[in-house]
Write a protein that holds these residues in place. Structure first.
Motif, PDB file in Angstrom:
ATOM      1  N   LYS A   1      35.179  -5.411 -71.348  1.00  0.00           N
ATOM      2  CA  LYS A   1      34.506  -4.125 -71.151  1.00  0.00           C
ATOM      3  C   LYS A   1      35.530  -2.992 -71.029  1.00  0.00           C
ATOM      4  O   LYS A   1      35.354  -1.916 -71.601  1.00  0.00           O
ATOM      5  CB  LYS A   1      33.639  -4.198 -69.888  1.00  0.00           C
ATOM      6  N   TYR A   2      36.593  -3.245 -70.290  1.00  0.00           N
ATOM      7  CA  TYR A   2      37.666  -2.262 -70.118  1.00  0.00           C
ATOM      8  C   TYR A   2      38.292  -1.914 -71.473  1.00  0.00           C
ATOM      9  O   TYR A   2      38.517  -0.742 -71.799  1.00  0.00           O
ATOM     10  CB  TYR A   2      38.717  -2.831 -69.167  1.00  0.00           C
TER      11      TYR A   2
ATOM     12  N   HIS B   1      35.862   0.248 -73.429  1.00  0.00           N
ATOM     13  CA  HIS B   1      35.833   1.614 -72.908  1.00  0.00           C
ATOM     14  C   HIS B   1      37.030   2.408 -73.432  1.00  0.00           C
ATOM     15  O   HIS B   1      36.887   3.586 -73.807  1.00  0.00           O
ATOM     16  CB  HIS B   1      35.870   1.609 -71.378  1.00  0.00           C
TER      17      HIS B   1
ATOM     18  N   LEU C   1      33.807   8.587 -69.790  1.00  0.00           N
ATOM     19  CA  LEU C   1      34.528   7.361 -70.141  1.00  0.00           C
ATOM     20  C   LEU C   1      35.711   7.107 -69.218  1.00  0.00           C
ATOM     21  O   LEU C   1      36.053   5.949 -68.950  1.00  0.00           O
ATOM     22  CB  LEU C   1      35.008   7.436 -71.597  1.00  0.00           C
TER      23      LEU C   1
ATOM     24  N   ASP D   1      34.234   5.307 -66.385  1.00  0.00           N
ATOM     25  CA  ASP D   1      33.887   3.921 -66.758  1.00  0.00           C
ATOM     26  C   ASP D   1      35.126   3.029 -66.725  1.00  0.00           C
ATOM     27  O   ASP D   1      35.079   1.896 -66.224  1.00  0.00           O
ATOM     28  CB  ASP D   1      33.262   3.894 -68.158  1.00  0.00           C
TER      29      ASP D   1
ATOM     30  N   THR E   1      35.904  -0.280 -64.213  1.00  0.00           N
ATOM     31  CA  THR E   1      36.144  -1.644 -64.686  1.00  0.00           C
ATOM     32  C   THR E   1      37.503  -2.175 -64.250  1.00  0.00           C
ATOM     33  O   THR E   1      37.618  -3.338 -63.852  1.00  0.00           O
ATOM     34  CB  THR E   1      36.042  -1.719 -66.224  1.00  0.00           C
TER      35      THR E   1
END
Length: 257
Positions: free
Chosen positions: A108-109, A112, A232, A235, A239
Protein backbone atom coordinates in the motif's frame (compact mmCIF):
# COMPACT_ATOMS: atom_id res chain seq x y z
CA UNK A 1 29.44 -52.96 45.12
CA UNK A 2 33.16 -52.78 44.64
CA UNK A 3 34.85 -49.39 44.79
CA UNK A 4 36.01 -49.91 41.21
CA UNK A 5 32.44 -50.37 40.04
CA UNK A 6 31.33 -47.29 41.99
CA UNK A 7 34.05 -45.21 40.34
CA UNK A 8 33.03 -46.46 36.89
CA UNK A 9 29.36 -45.69 37.62
CA UNK A 10 30.16 -42.21 38.94
CA UNK A 11 32.38 -41.52 35.95
CA UNK A 12 29.60 -42.60 33.59
CA UNK A 13 27.10 -40.37 35.32
CA UNK A 14 29.57 -37.46 35.20
CA UNK A 15 30.22 -37.97 31.49
CA UNK A 16 26.48 -38.17 30.79
CA UNK A 17 25.84 -35.01 32.82
CA UNK A 18 28.61 -33.18 30.98
CA UNK A 19 27.25 -34.36 27.64
CA UNK A 20 23.78 -33.11 28.57
CA UNK A 21 25.22 -29.78 29.69
CA UNK A 22 27.20 -29.42 26.49
CA UNK A 23 24.10 -30.30 24.48
CA UNK A 24 22.07 -27.72 26.41
CA UNK A 25 24.77 -25.09 25.90
CA UNK A 26 24.92 -25.89 22.20
CA UNK A 27 21.13 -25.61 21.92
CA UNK A 28 21.09 -22.36 23.90
CA UNK A 29 23.89 -20.99 21.73
CA UNK A 30 21.98 -21.96 18.58
CA UNK A 31 18.80 -20.32 19.84
CA UNK A 32 20.76 -17.23 20.84
CA UNK A 33 22.39 -17.03 17.41
CA UNK A 34 18.95 -17.31 15.77
CA UNK A 35 17.58 -14.54 17.97
CA UNK A 36 20.62 -12.34 17.23
CA UNK A 37 20.13 -12.98 13.52
CA UNK A 38 16.42 -12.14 13.74
CA UNK A 39 17.12 -8.97 15.72
CA UNK A 40 19.76 -7.96 13.16
CA UNK A 41 17.31 -8.52 10.32
CA UNK A 42 14.67 -6.41 12.05
CA UNK A 43 17.29 -3.67 12.42
CA UNK A 44 18.08 -3.87 8.69
CA UNK A 45 14.39 -3.67 7.85
CA UNK A 46 14.05 -0.56 10.03
CA UNK A 47 17.04 0.95 8.22
CA UNK A 48 15.48 0.29 4.80
CA UNK A 49 12.24 1.89 5.96
CA UNK A 50 14.28 4.98 6.85
CA UNK A 51 15.90 4.84 3.40
CA UNK A 52 12.44 4.81 1.81
CA UNK A 53 11.41 7.85 3.85
CA UNK A 54 14.60 9.61 2.74
CA UNK A 55 13.92 8.77 -0.93
CA UNK A 56 10.35 9.99 -0.52
CA UNK A 57 11.39 13.31 1.05
CA UNK A 58 14.16 13.83 -1.53
CA UNK A 59 11.67 13.38 -4.36
CA UNK A 60 9.17 15.78 -2.80
CA UNK A 61 11.88 18.39 -2.22
CA UNK A 62 13.76 18.04 -5.54
CA UNK A 63 11.10 16.58 -7.87
CA UNK A 64 13.73 14.32 -9.47
CA UNK A 65 12.64 10.90 -10.73
CA UNK A 66 15.98 9.34 -9.73
CA UNK A 67 14.67 9.27 -6.16
CA UNK A 68 11.63 7.33 -7.33
CA UNK A 69 14.00 4.77 -8.87
CA UNK A 70 15.96 4.59 -5.61
CA UNK A 71 12.70 4.12 -3.71
CA UNK A 72 11.70 1.22 -5.97
CA UNK A 73 15.11 -0.45 -5.52
CA UNK A 74 15.03 -0.08 -1.74
CA UNK A 75 11.44 -1.35 -1.59
CA UNK A 76 12.46 -4.51 -3.47
CA UNK A 77 15.29 -5.19 -1.01
CA UNK A 78 13.02 -4.41 1.93
CA UNK A 79 10.41 -6.93 0.76
CA UNK A 80 13.16 -9.54 0.44
CA UNK A 81 14.28 -8.77 4.00
CA UNK A 82 10.72 -9.17 5.27
CA UNK A 83 10.45 -12.57 3.56
CA UNK A 84 13.74 -13.62 5.15
CA UNK A 85 12.56 -12.46 8.57
CA UNK A 86 9.36 -14.45 8.13
CA UNK A 87 11.48 -17.52 7.35
CA UNK A 88 13.70 -16.87 10.39
CA UNK A 89 10.70 -16.76 12.69
CA UNK A 90 9.27 -19.90 11.07
CA UNK A 91 12.58 -21.74 11.64
CA UNK A 92 12.29 -20.75 15.29
CA UNK A 93 8.84 -22.33 15.40
CA UNK A 94 7.00 -19.00 15.42
CA UNK A 95 4.28 -18.21 12.89
CA UNK A 96 2.96 -14.64 13.03
CA UNK A 97 0.06 -12.88 11.34
CA UNK A 98 2.08 -9.65 11.41
CA UNK A 99 3.97 -10.74 8.29
CA UNK A 100 0.81 -10.86 6.22
CA UNK A 101 -0.05 -7.40 7.53
CA UNK A 102 3.37 -5.85 6.95
CA UNK A 103 3.55 -7.17 3.37
CA UNK A 104 0.11 -5.69 2.68
CA UNK A 105 1.05 -2.36 4.27
CA UNK A 106 4.31 -2.14 2.30
CA UNK A 107 2.43 -2.78 -0.94
CA UNK A 108 0.00 0.00 0.00
CA UNK A 109 2.86 2.37 0.87
CA UNK A 110 4.52 1.61 -2.48
CA UNK A 111 1.27 2.31 -4.34
CA UNK A 112 0.70 5.58 -2.47
CA UNK A 113 4.17 6.77 -3.47
CA UNK A 114 3.63 5.74 -7.10
CA UNK A 115 0.37 7.73 -7.09
CA UNK A 116 2.16 10.72 -5.59
CA UNK A 117 4.88 10.62 -8.26
CA UNK A 118 2.28 10.41 -11.05
CA UNK A 119 0.38 13.34 -9.55
CA UNK A 120 3.56 15.41 -9.15
CA UNK A 121 4.36 14.72 -12.81
CA UNK A 122 0.89 16.03 -13.65
CA UNK A 123 1.58 19.15 -11.58
CA UNK A 124 5.09 19.45 -13.02
CA UNK A 125 8.68 18.56 -12.18
CA UNK A 126 9.92 22.07 -13.03
CA UNK A 127 8.55 25.53 -13.87
CA UNK A 128 7.95 24.82 -17.57
CA UNK A 129 6.48 21.34 -17.14
CA UNK A 130 2.83 20.12 -17.10
CA UNK A 131 0.42 22.31 -15.05
CA UNK A 132 3.28 24.62 -14.04
CA UNK A 133 4.03 25.12 -17.73
CA UNK A 134 0.37 25.66 -18.65
CA UNK A 135 0.07 28.31 -15.95
CA UNK A 136 3.28 30.02 -17.07
CA UNK A 137 2.13 30.02 -20.69
CA UNK A 138 -1.34 31.33 -19.82
CA UNK A 139 -0.07 34.30 -17.83
CA UNK A 140 2.45 35.21 -20.52
CA UNK A 141 -0.35 35.22 -23.10
CA UNK A 142 -2.36 37.65 -20.95
CA UNK A 143 0.61 39.93 -20.32
CA UNK A 144 1.48 39.99 -24.03
CA UNK A 145 -2.05 40.96 -25.06
CA UNK A 146 -2.37 43.66 -22.37
CA UNK A 147 0.88 45.15 -23.56
CA UNK A 148 3.28 47.44 -21.73
CA UNK A 149 1.37 50.72 -21.85
CA UNK A 150 -1.54 50.10 -19.48
CA UNK A 151 0.25 50.31 -16.14
CA UNK A 152 -2.93 49.82 -14.09
CA UNK A 153 -3.71 46.48 -15.70
CA UNK A 154 -0.08 45.41 -15.52
CA UNK A 155 -0.04 46.28 -11.82
CA UNK A 156 -3.10 44.07 -11.26
CA UNK A 157 -1.42 41.27 -13.21
CA UNK A 158 1.61 41.52 -10.92
CA UNK A 159 -0.74 41.17 -7.95
CA UNK A 160 -2.16 37.98 -9.44
CA UNK A 161 1.33 36.63 -10.01
CA UNK A 162 2.10 37.43 -6.36
CA UNK A 163 -0.99 35.51 -5.21
CA UNK A 164 -0.01 32.60 -7.45
CA UNK A 165 3.56 32.44 -6.15
CA UNK A 166 2.46 32.89 -2.52
CA UNK A 167 0.21 29.87 -2.92
CA UNK A 168 2.99 27.73 -4.40
CA UNK A 169 5.39 28.80 -1.67
CA UNK A 170 3.08 28.57 1.36
CA UNK A 171 0.32 26.19 0.14
CA UNK A 172 -2.43 28.16 1.83
CA UNK A 173 -5.95 28.47 0.40
CA UNK A 174 -6.21 32.09 1.46
CA UNK A 175 -4.03 32.96 -1.53
CA UNK A 176 -6.46 31.12 -3.80
CA UNK A 177 -9.27 33.33 -2.51
CA UNK A 178 -7.13 36.43 -3.02
CA UNK A 179 -6.37 35.27 -6.57
CA UNK A 180 -10.08 34.79 -7.34
CA UNK A 181 -10.99 38.21 -5.94
CA UNK A 182 -8.17 39.97 -7.79
CA UNK A 183 -8.85 38.31 -11.12
CA UNK A 184 -12.51 39.33 -10.79
CA UNK A 185 -11.41 42.94 -10.25
CA UNK A 186 -9.05 42.72 -13.22
CA UNK A 187 -11.85 41.51 -15.52
CA UNK A 188 -13.91 44.56 -14.50
CA UNK A 189 -10.96 46.86 -15.16
CA UNK A 190 -10.37 45.31 -18.59
CA UNK A 191 -14.04 45.84 -19.43
CA UNK A 192 -13.79 49.54 -18.47
CA UNK A 193 -10.47 50.06 -20.25
CA UNK A 194 -10.01 51.87 -23.58
CA UNK A 195 -9.23 48.59 -25.36
CA UNK A 196 -11.28 47.73 -28.42
CA UNK A 197 -14.23 45.38 -27.93
CA UNK A 198 -12.37 42.58 -29.67
CA UNK A 199 -9.26 43.08 -27.54
CA UNK A 200 -11.33 43.17 -24.36
CA UNK A 201 -12.91 39.84 -25.30
CA UNK A 202 -9.54 38.27 -26.03
CA UNK A 203 -8.01 39.47 -22.74
CA UNK A 204 -11.05 38.26 -20.79
CA UNK A 205 -10.86 34.85 -22.47
CA UNK A 206 -7.14 34.57 -21.69
CA UNK A 207 -7.77 35.58 -18.06
CA UNK A 208 -10.34 32.80 -17.87
CA UNK A 209 -7.76 30.34 -19.20
CA UNK A 210 -5.20 31.66 -16.70
CA UNK A 211 -7.66 31.23 -13.81
CA UNK A 212 -8.54 27.72 -15.00
CA UNK A 213 -4.87 26.73 -15.19
CA UNK A 214 -4.26 28.08 -11.67
CA UNK A 215 -7.30 26.31 -10.17
CA UNK A 216 -6.31 23.06 -11.88
CA UNK A 217 -2.92 23.36 -10.20
CA UNK A 218 -4.55 24.08 -6.83
CA UNK A 219 -6.85 21.05 -7.17
CA UNK A 220 -3.94 18.73 -8.00
CA UNK A 221 -1.88 20.12 -5.12
CA UNK A 222 -4.77 19.54 -2.72
CA UNK A 223 -4.91 15.88 -3.76
CA UNK A 224 -1.17 15.60 -3.26
CA UNK A 225 -1.38 17.39 0.10
CA UNK A 226 -0.35 20.74 1.52
CA UNK A 227 1.40 19.10 4.48
CA UNK A 228 2.39 15.70 5.88
CA UNK A 229 -1.09 14.79 7.16
CA UNK A 230 -3.07 15.79 4.06
CA UNK A 231 -3.86 13.99 0.79
CA UNK A 232 -1.42 11.43 -0.55
CA UNK A 233 1.24 12.73 1.81
CA UNK A 234 -1.05 11.84 4.71
CA UNK A 235 -1.80 8.40 3.24
CA UNK A 236 1.91 7.63 3.00
CA UNK A 237 2.58 8.88 6.50
CA UNK A 238 -0.19 6.65 7.86
CA UNK A 239 1.01 3.49 6.12
CA UNK A 240 4.67 3.89 7.03
CA UNK A 241 3.69 4.42 10.68
CA UNK A 242 1.87 1.09 10.50
CA UNK A 243 5.15 -0.52 9.39
CA UNK A 244 6.91 1.02 12.40
CA UNK A 245 4.24 -0.33 14.75
CA UNK A 246 4.46 -3.86 13.34
CA UNK A 247 8.27 -3.90 13.62
CA UNK A 248 7.93 -2.81 17.24
CA UNK A 249 5.51 -5.70 17.84
CA UNK A 250 7.99 -8.14 16.28
CA UNK A 251 10.77 -6.86 18.52
CA UNK A 252 8.55 -7.36 21.58
CA UNK A 253 7.62 -10.86 20.41
CA UNK A 254 11.30 -11.71 19.98
CA UNK A 255 12.08 -10.59 23.54
CA UNK A 256 9.40 -12.93 24.86
CA UNK A 257 10.81 -16.03 23.12
Amino acid sequence: MLIKHKLIANTGILVLAMALMLGLLAYSSSVLQQEIGIAGNIGKIENYVLQLRRNEKDFIARKDLKYFEKFNGNMTVLQQRVNQLKLDFANSGISLNEFVTIQSVLAKYHQHFKDLVILQQKIGLHAKDALYGELRSAVHDVETLIGKDNFQLLSEMLQLRRNEKDFMLRLDDKYVEKFKNNIGKLVIQVDSSDFSVDRKQQVTALLSSYEGAFLNLVSAQQRLGYHATMGLLGDMRGTVHQVDEILEQLNKRLLKT
